[in-house]
Design a protein around this motif. Structure first.
Motif, PDB file in Angstrom:
ATOM      1  N   GLU A   8      46.502 -53.335  30.950  1.00 45.50           N
ATOM      2  CA  GLU A   8      45.981 -54.104  32.085  1.00 45.50           C
ATOM      3  C   GLU A   8      47.019 -54.202  33.203  1.00 45.50           C
ATOM      4  N   HIS A  20      41.910 -46.302  25.847  1.00 46.36           N
ATOM      5  CA  HIS A  20      42.315 -47.353  26.783  1.00 46.36           C
ATOM      6  C   HIS A  20      42.967 -46.768  28.026  1.00 46.36           C
ATOM      7  N   ASN A  63      43.493 -57.262  21.127  1.00 45.46           N
ATOM      8  CA  ASN A  63      42.230 -56.669  21.575  1.00 45.46           C
ATOM      9  C   ASN A  63      42.143 -56.565  23.093  1.00 45.46           C
ATOM     10  N   LYS A  64      42.570 -57.601  23.794  1.00 44.77           N
ATOM     11  CA  LYS A  64      42.494 -57.611  25.258  1.00 44.77           C
ATOM     12  C   LYS A  64      43.675 -58.376  25.839  1.00 44.77           C
ATOM     13  N   ALA A 108      45.547 -52.124  24.166  1.00 45.07           N
ATOM     14  CA  ALA A 108      45.094 -52.786  25.399  1.00 45.07           C
ATOM     15  C   ALA A 108      46.027 -52.431  26.541  1.00 45.07           C
TER      16      ALA A 108
END
Length: 517
Positions: A47, A494, A121-122, A45
């Motif tokens: 972000e 990703h 996962n996130k 993941a």
């Protein structure tokens, strides 16, 4: 330095912006030639936060690693440095390691005799407050809310007694006044008490201590501490594939194969089921939820995608349980073009809203599609990611690569989209009208090494996609459009685009590569 600078806007009005020239910025966790990658170190993941000042990665070992941007820090008092801030300088984006923590541990569900992986996962960033960072992370079953904050480390700096040895301060508290085996008298007296019973680790000034002073506590340094504030568990029977923050800053959603739940960040023991696609008879199940995302500005709207290649836009104001959608986005197969792989490659693996919420990007196995949420007749653009793999679908099915889940992302200005492919390649497409930008980059220190000579223009061709969890398959070497070798075991699943600048972070196995343009 902003990716949405005036030149791009002017270029967009006169014609499509020029293709970007991507440069290597940084790599974290680069592995040496021949070095074997540990399964737990593979990044799962990525972000950026809303400001782009922080970046988070999660891995299969349940760890979350945070990076902080350092090239945008305030300049010092040097006059030359201050003068440089008067005009725009093309800065090299630079991130440094900030901290890491163990977010999830492997668990075992005794009721279902099921092992729960620690794999992240996130990750989703929440609004920062009081100098602290907040983020959500999830594995297959449990979501956790983390607070990362700097804590000052306090130490005793002044005492009456000057320690002559390293353990001096400790000796006063412990060794110096240790219980004596001698007989004690009432009122705290002690028979035969010796004044020399203090530890030899402490030296007193000549003539004794004239007066008693309280110890002075000072803060010498700071350390980052990650603390789990809340755990949101026991709400999903199936594996969680998505979490998404609401623009109201108070709620978020979590989605598994059949249900989407709405949570309040402050309440961990209760959630509301807002979407449920589970049929009364599981034999009638024809599609599952693959991804879900809140609208970036409208707190009542969210979109979720399915394994049939459709995207549903729902409005939470309609009812508590959203049984019907307000809009359906799907592109139907041309008659006579169906094959055994049609439904598998049509499954959508990821969806992302553009920053303004007007457009929605979806990734299926073969293509990227850009949708206008005001037009549900079809995508406004379709980008072929790796069309040269279509003849190899049978091999990709046999080694399970056809079920790989690739993510997608949009630039902050909405002018470009990006997604990953095999052989550690990723592609960047221009979405402006008339743009032919279709750049192929490799996750290495020389990203422009592999280039597509005949860029694939945006078209309205067939969609394709991804369905199941990532699985390792047997090596299936092949050749791409340029005659370069193709390896389905090295995949770039990703990636994330910086919210305000043309900078991309992508994961190749356990390595995090960063590029800028």
């Amino acid at each position: 330095m902003n990716g949405c600078d005036g030149g791009d806007v002017a270029g967009a009005s006169a014609g499509p912006p020029l293709p970007l020239e991507w440069k290597f910025s940084q790599v974290f966790g680069e592995r040496a030639a021949g070095e074997e990658v540990q399964e737990v170190d593979i990044i799962s993941a990525i972000e950026f936060d809303k400001t782009g000042e922080h970046l988070a990665t999660g891995d299969r070992g349940g760890r979350v690693v945070l990076f902080e941007r350092t090239d945008t820090k305030e300049p010092g008092g040097n006059r030359r440095d201050l003068e440089r801030t008067d005009y725009a300088v093309s800065r090299h984006p630079e991130f440094h390691y900030k901290t890491e923590f163990q977010s999830h541990e492997p668990e075992f569900d005794y009721l279902k005799s099921l092992e729960i992986e620690e794999k992240i996962n996130k990750i989703r960033w929440c609004n920062a407050a009081n100098g602290a960072l907040f983020l959500l992370s999830t594995n297959d079953k449990t979501i956790k809310f983390w607070k990362v904050q700097e804590k000052k480390v306090k130490k005793i700096s002044e005492m009456n007694v000057e320690p002559s040895k390293s353990a001096g301060n400790v000796s006063i508290a412990s060794s110096s006044f240790s219980p004596s085996p001698k007989q004690y008298l009432p009122n705290g007296g002690c028979q035969d008490r010796s004044y020399n019973s203090l530890s030899n680790d402490v030296s007193f000034p000549p003539g004794g201590v004239p007066s008693l002073k309280l110890p002075v506590v000072t803060s010498f340094e700071t350390s980052l501490v990650a603390r789990c504030r809340r755990i949101y568990a026991h709400a999903h029977d199936y594996h969680i594939n998505s979490i998404s923050n609401n623009s109201d800053g108070e709620t978020f959603i979590s989605a598994d194969d059949l249900r989407i739940n709405l949570w309040n960040l402050e309440i961990s023991n209760q959630s509301f089921n807002i979407v449920d696609v589970k049929p009364a008879n599981m034999e009638d199940l024809t599609e599952v939820i693959t991804s879900a995302e809140f609208h970036p500005t409208h707190c009542n709207m969210l979109a979720y995608s399915s394994s049939k290649g459709s995207i549903r836009l729902v409005d939470l104001r309609q009812s508590a349980l959203v049984d019907s959608h307000s809009k359906l986005f799907e592109e139907l197969e041309p008659p006579g073009s169906r094959s055994f792989f049609t439904e598998i490659i049509a499954s959508i693996s990821d969806i992302k809203f553009a920053k303004d919420g007007r457009y929605l990007l979806s990734r299926d196995y073969m293509t990227l599609k850009l949708w206008d949420i005001n037009m549900d007749s079809g995508p406004v653009a379709t980008f072929q990611v790796h069309e040269y793999l279509r003849p190899k679908l049978c091999d990709l099915y046999e080694n399970d690569s056809i079920f790989d889940k690739f993510e997608c992302c949009l630039s902050g200005d909405g002018l470009r989209v990006a997604t990953g492919s095999y052989s550690n390649l990723f592609r960047v497409f221009g979405r402006a009208a008339g743009s032919t930008e279709a750049t192929t980059l490799e996750a290495s220190k020389n990203p422009m090494r592999q280039q597509v000579q005949t860029p694939s223009r945006p078209s309205r061709s067939l969609s394709s996609s991804i369905t199941r969890v990532v699985r390792r398959g047997a090596e299936s070497p092949g050749v791409d459009a340029n005659g370069n070798s193709f390896d389905s075991t090295t995949k770039l699943l990703h990636l994330a685009w910086h919210p305000t600048e043309n900078s991309i972070a992508c994961a190749a196995a356990n390595s995090l590569y960063m590029y800028y343009a």
